[in-house]
Design an enzyme around this catalytic site. Structure first.
Site, PDB file in Angstrom:
ATOM      1  N   ILE A 236       0.856  -1.190   0.000  1.00 27.44           N
ATOM      2  CA  ILE A 236       0.000   0.000   0.000  1.00 27.44           C
ATOM      3  C   ILE A 236       0.889   1.236   0.000  1.00 27.44           C
ATOM      4  O   ILE A 236       1.838   1.320   0.781  1.00 27.44           O
ATOM      5  CB  ILE A 236      -1.029  -0.004   1.150  1.00 27.44           C
ATOM      6  CG1 ILE A 236      -1.911   1.247   1.091  1.00 27.44           C
ATOM      7  CG2 ILE A 236      -0.381  -0.140   2.523  1.00 27.44           C
ATOM      8  CD1 ILE A 236      -3.235   1.127   1.813  1.00 27.44           C
TER       9      ILE A 236
ATOM     10  N   MET B 262       0.962   5.130   0.411  1.00 30.26           N
ATOM     11  CA  MET B 262       0.398   6.424   0.811  1.00 30.26           C
ATOM     12  C   MET B 262       1.490   7.489   0.739  1.00 30.26           C
ATOM     13  O   MET B 262       1.322   8.548   0.158  1.00 30.26           O
ATOM     14  CB  MET B 262      -0.104   6.369   2.257  1.00 30.26           C
ATOM     15  CG  MET B 262      -1.034   5.232   2.573  1.00 30.26           C
ATOM     16  SD  MET B 262      -1.505   5.254   4.344  1.00 30.26           S
ATOM     17  CE  MET B 262      -1.707   3.536   4.646  1.00 30.26           C
TER      18      MET B 262
ATOM     19  N   GLY C 262       7.375  14.169  -0.521  1.00 27.07           N
ATOM     20  CA  GLY C 262       7.044  15.461   0.085  1.00 27.07           C
ATOM     21  C   GLY C 262       6.051  15.381   1.230  1.00 27.07           C
ATOM     22  O   GLY C 262       5.818  16.380   1.914  1.00 27.07           O
TER      23      GLY C 262
ATOM     24  N   ILE D 236       7.930   2.353   0.548  1.00 24.56           N
ATOM     25  CA  ILE D 236       6.828   1.394   0.433  1.00 24.56           C
ATOM     26  C   ILE D 236       7.275  -0.037   0.779  1.00 24.56           C
ATOM     27  O   ILE D 236       8.088  -0.637   0.069  1.00 24.56           O
ATOM     28  CB  ILE D 236       6.168   1.464  -0.974  1.00 24.56           C
ATOM     29  CG1 ILE D 236       5.751   2.910  -1.276  1.00 24.56           C
ATOM     30  CG2 ILE D 236       4.982   0.491  -1.077  1.00 24.56           C
ATOM     31  CD1 ILE D 236       4.897   3.588  -0.195  1.00 24.56           C
TER      32      ILE D 236
ATOM     33  N   GLU E  33      -3.940  -1.286  11.690  1.00 25.92           N
ATOM     34  CA  GLU E  33      -2.494  -1.222  11.448  1.00 25.92           C
ATOM     35  C   GLU E  33      -1.763  -0.850  12.750  1.00 25.92           C
ATOM     36  O   GLU E  33      -0.697  -1.380  13.065  1.00 25.92           O
ATOM     37  CB  GLU E  33      -2.204  -0.196  10.344  1.00 25.92           C
ATOM     38  CG  GLU E  33      -0.740  -0.133   9.981  1.00 25.92           C
ATOM     39  CD  GLU E  33      -0.459   0.688   8.719  1.00 25.92           C
ATOM     40  OE1 GLU E  33      -1.392   0.999   7.968  1.00 25.92           O
ATOM     41  OE2 GLU E  33       0.726   1.015   8.513  1.00 25.92           O
TER      42      GLU E  33
ATOM     43  N   GLN F  32      22.039  -2.664  26.909  1.00 30.53           N
ATOM     44  CA  GLN F  32      23.077  -2.241  27.851  1.00 30.53           C
ATOM     45  C   GLN F  32      23.517  -3.406  28.744  1.00 30.53           C
ATOM     46  O   GLN F  32      24.703  -3.579  29.015  1.00 30.53           O
ATOM     47  CB  GLN F  32      22.538  -1.075  28.705  1.00 30.53           C
ATOM     48  CG  GLN F  32      23.554  -0.464  29.640  1.00 30.53           C
ATOM     49  CD  GLN F  32      24.648   0.317  28.901  1.00 30.53           C
ATOM     50  OE1 GLN F  32      24.486   0.632  27.721  1.00 30.53           O
ATOM     51  NE2 GLN F  32      25.736   0.588  29.580  1.00 30.53           N
TER      52      GLN F  32
ATOM     53  N   GLY G 271       3.300   3.865  10.330  1.00 29.14           N
ATOM     54  CA  GLY G 271       1.926   3.682  10.810  1.00 29.14           C
ATOM     55  C   GLY G 271       1.410   4.918  11.527  1.00 29.14           C
ATOM     56  O   GLY G 271       0.409   4.872  12.235  1.00 29.14           O
ATOM     57  N   GLY G 272       2.088   6.046  11.325  1.00 24.89           N
ATOM     58  CA  GLY G 272       1.769   7.291  12.035  1.00 24.89           C
ATOM     59  C   GLY G 272       2.771   7.482  13.160  1.00 24.89           C
ATOM     60  O   GLY G 272       2.949   6.585  13.993  1.00 24.89           O
TER      61      GLY G 272
HETATM   62  C1  LIG Z   1      10.673   1.222   7.069  1.00 19.07           C
HETATM   63  C2  LIG Z   1       9.475   2.038   6.665  1.00 19.07           C
HETATM   64  C3  LIG Z   1       8.400   1.411   6.051  1.00 19.07           C
HETATM   65  C4  LIG Z   1       7.284   2.171   5.645  1.00 19.07           C
HETATM   66  N1  LIG Z   1       6.261   1.551   4.957  1.00 19.07           N
HETATM   67  C5  LIG Z   1       5.293   2.319   4.396  1.00 19.07           C
HETATM   68  C6  LIG Z   1       4.321   1.723   3.521  1.00 19.07           C
HETATM   69  O1  LIG Z   1       4.295   0.510   3.278  1.00 19.07           O
HETATM   70  N2  LIG Z   1       3.409   2.549   2.924  1.00 19.07           N
HETATM   71  C7  LIG Z   1       3.383   3.882   3.153  1.00 19.07           C
HETATM   72  O2  LIG Z   1       2.545   4.563   2.577  1.00 19.07           O
HETATM   73  N3  LIG Z   1       4.290   4.475   3.980  1.00 19.07           N
HETATM   74  C8  LIG Z   1       5.247   3.722   4.602  1.00 19.07           C
HETATM   75  N4  LIG Z   1       6.178   4.311   5.434  1.00 19.07           N
HETATM   76  C9  LIG Z   1       6.122   5.763   5.651  1.00 19.07           C
HETATM   77  C10 LIG Z   1       5.739   6.169   7.060  1.00 19.07           C
HETATM   78  O3  LIG Z   1       4.382   5.885   7.319  1.00 19.07           O
HETATM   79  C11 LIG Z   1       6.076   7.666   7.197  1.00 19.07           C
HETATM   80  O4  LIG Z   1       7.496   7.772   7.192  1.00 19.07           O
HETATM   81  C12 LIG Z   1       5.506   8.291   8.460  1.00 19.07           C
HETATM   82  O5  LIG Z   1       4.107   8.368   8.382  1.00 19.07           O
HETATM   83  C13 LIG Z   1       6.050   9.707   8.704  1.00 19.07           C
HETATM   84  O6  LIG Z   1       5.983  10.499   7.558  1.00 19.07           O
HETATM   85  P1  LIG Z   1       7.285  11.294   7.043  1.00 19.07           P
HETATM   86  O7  LIG Z   1       8.407  10.340   6.972  1.00 19.07           O
HETATM   87  O8  LIG Z   1       6.929  12.041   5.816  1.00 19.07           O
HETATM   88  O9  LIG Z   1       7.621  12.305   8.208  1.00 19.07           O
HETATM   89  P2  LIG Z   1       7.016  13.804   8.363  1.00 19.07           P
HETATM   90  O10 LIG Z   1       5.544  13.788   8.202  1.00 19.07           O
HETATM   91  O11 LIG Z   1       7.802  14.723   7.498  1.00 19.07           O
HETATM   92  O12 LIG Z   1       7.369  14.102   9.891  1.00 19.07           O
HETATM   93  C14 LIG Z   1       8.676  14.525  10.345  1.00 19.07           C
HETATM   94  C15 LIG Z   1       8.582  14.799  11.840  1.00 19.07           C
HETATM   95  O13 LIG Z   1       7.630  15.846  12.074  1.00 19.07           O
HETATM   96  C16 LIG Z   1       6.675  15.415  12.999  1.00 19.07           C
HETATM   97  N5  LIG Z   1       5.360  15.989  12.710  1.00 19.07           N
HETATM   98  C17 LIG Z   1       4.676  15.965  11.543  1.00 19.07           C
HETATM   99  N6  LIG Z   1       3.486  16.535  11.681  1.00 19.07           N
HETATM  100  C18 LIG Z   1       3.404  16.947  12.970  1.00 19.07           C
HETATM  101  C19 LIG Z   1       2.403  17.592  13.745  1.00 19.07           C
HETATM  102  N7  LIG Z   1       1.220  17.921  13.226  1.00 19.07           N
HETATM  103  N8  LIG Z   1       2.675  17.860  15.051  1.00 19.07           N
HETATM  104  C20 LIG Z   1       3.849  17.495  15.596  1.00 19.07           C
HETATM  105  N9  LIG Z   1       4.821  16.877  14.920  1.00 19.07           N
HETATM  106  C21 LIG Z   1       4.606  16.602  13.638  1.00 19.07           C
HETATM  107  C22 LIG Z   1       6.626  13.902  12.855  1.00 19.07           C
HETATM  108  O14 LIG Z   1       6.080  13.285  13.997  1.00 19.07           O
HETATM  109  C23 LIG Z   1       8.098  13.594  12.642  1.00 19.07           C
HETATM  110  O15 LIG Z   1       8.741  13.525  13.876  1.00 19.07           O
HETATM  111  C24 LIG Z   1       7.265   3.567   5.893  1.00 19.07           C
HETATM  112  C25 LIG Z   1       8.331   4.181   6.550  1.00 19.07           C
HETATM  113  C26 LIG Z   1       9.431   3.442   6.929  1.00 19.07           C
HETATM  114  C27 LIG Z   1      10.590   4.152   7.589  1.00 19.07           C
END
Ligand SMILES: Cc1cc2nc3c(=O)[nH]c(=O)nc-3n(C[C@H](O)[C@H](O)[C@H](O)COP(=O)(O)OP(=O)(O)OC[C@H]3O[C@@H](n4cnc5c(N)ncnc54)[C@H](O)[C@@H]3O)c2cc1C
Length: 375
Positions: A121, A123, A127, A155, A240, A334, A361-362
């Protein structure tokens, strides 16, 4: 004593355990080096009835989410962080089942239950991750096809996937109300994969970038209603998050057990590390916290089996369990001293694999937002 599971769940746990010990644990280190789990393992799991267990036959095993839970617990116990079974069986396939038409279910799900087709999936985009409403991948309707343009990243199962549920904007001017879910399949012109991403943990997991350049997706591949995708995502994300909580709780228990064993065997200054008060108190605290977490996560599982788990309860379970896992695994590492830092000791790998649990997963911050909104 856990009371949430029935005998049929425990029977499936036994076969899942045997499968993990025979087909997964001995090979996982090789898959970590390769950065991917071979597709043949998926077909073996399908033959053993370990995929899509919560979906009715012929789309799956005819069970419930309790069957999914025992499989993911056994996967976690052997440290098989690279297996994308749960994402496939308990996240992707339920979307296809719940929002798919009968024709779509028949087309995709039986082959996915057999492990012949693998799901993902998409999402997240380069950016945007947390702010899901801001995705920029578009799908423009042209006759009986959508034309998809955009890019996804991070993904899970990205390289192996034969079928990807892609979050797209079908009405970009409507923001969150203009989001739809489209199923993009292997072989569609303009759909390509970029790099297999190099991560610090989950080394056997094929996490990838996906590209969509004028991909013509037939309207029959729209999942559910057009522009209703955001609601579907919000509904499914609770499960999830429960999956992540179940894995975190199991990881804490498994690593606590290993640390207990290690500190009983390892000696310093003439006595086992486990005999020092610092070690005994730290392990006692961990045991108390792990027990409390298990009771809470099992309660969430019970609620989910009755379809009563709310998004905020799921967010609380994900937040508290993943944060606790990060803290306790660090303490366990540790207690292993230098051996804790060596890859061949399970604790080092588990510690690094656990880091992502607070992100995907958020993120923890987004979980706090969800909880705070309901207070
Ligand atoms: C190993 C791995 C597997 C993954 N698998 C999938 C997958 O199968 N499908 C998929 O779609 N995605 C996947 N993801 C993506 C994952 O869900 C996102 O990385 C995650 O939701 C965070 O988004 P971002 O990386 O863009 O961080 P950002 O949204 O840029 O966030 C950066 C920081 O800002 C903070 N932040 C953002 N908004 C706020 C707010 N409103 N208030 C306070 N703090 C905030 C965040 O908590 C974080 O600390 C995967 C990620 C990893 C690392």
């Amino acid at each position: 004593m856990r009371t949430v599971f029935r005998d049929d769940h425990e029977q499936l746990r036994e076969s899942a355990r045997r499968f993990m010990e025979r087909e997964v644990a001995p090979f996982h280190a090789d898959w970590e080096k390769a950065g991917i789990v071979p597709k043949s393992v998926w077909r073996k799991a399908g033959e053993e009835g370990l995929l899509n267990t919560m979906l009715p036959e012929p789309y799956g095993g005819g069970g419930d989410f309790g069957h999914s839970a025992v499989i993911l617990e056994e996967t976690t116990r052997v440290g098989a962080s690279g297996l994308g079974f749960s994402l496939h069986s308990d996240i992707v396939c339920p979307y296809l089942y719940r929002y798919g038409t009968e024709a779509q279910r028949d087309r995709w799900l039986p082959a996915m239950a057999r492990g012949e087709r693998i799901g993902a999936i998409a999402m997240t985009e380069p950016g945007t991750g947390s702010d899901l409403k801001s995705v920029r991948t578009t799908a423009r309707l042209e006759g009986d096809h959508y034309v998809v343009n955009g890019q996804k990243t991070f993904i899970t199962n990205g390289m192996n996937a034969d079928l990807v549920i892609v979050v797209v904007k079908t009405a970009p001017e409507k923001g969150g109300r203009g989001i739809s879910l489209l199923v993009v399949e292997e072989g569609m012109a303009g759909f390509s994969r970029g790099r297999k991403l190099e991560k610090i943990g989950l080394l056997a997991q094929d996490t990838a970038e996906l590209f969509f350049e004028d991909v013509r997706v037939p309207v029959e591949n729209l999942l559910g209603e057009e522009n209703a995708g955001f609601g579907y995502l919000m509904h499914e994300l609770a499960q999830e998050r429960l999956i992540i909580a179940l894995r975190a709780a199991t990881s804490i228990e498994t690593m606590l057990e290993r640390t207990l064993q290690y500190t009983r065997e390892r000696k310093a200054f003439g006595q086992p590390i486990a005999d020092y008060q610092n070690t005994r108190f730290k392990l006692a605290e961990a045991k108390a916290e792990a027990t409390m977490m298990r009771v809470f996560v099992d309660h969430c599982l019970e609620l989910h089996l009755k379809r009563e788990l709310t998004p905020e309860m799921a967010a609380m379970a994900k937040l508290t369990s993943s944060e606790m896992q990060g803290r306790l695994l660090d303490a366990f590492l540790q207690m292993h001293g230098g051996y804790g830092y060596m890859s061949e000791y399970g604790i080092g790998r588990a510690w690094i694999d656990a880091r992502v649990m607070r992100i995907y997963g958020g993120t923890s911050e987004i979980m706090k937002e969800i909880i705070a909104r309901t207070m």
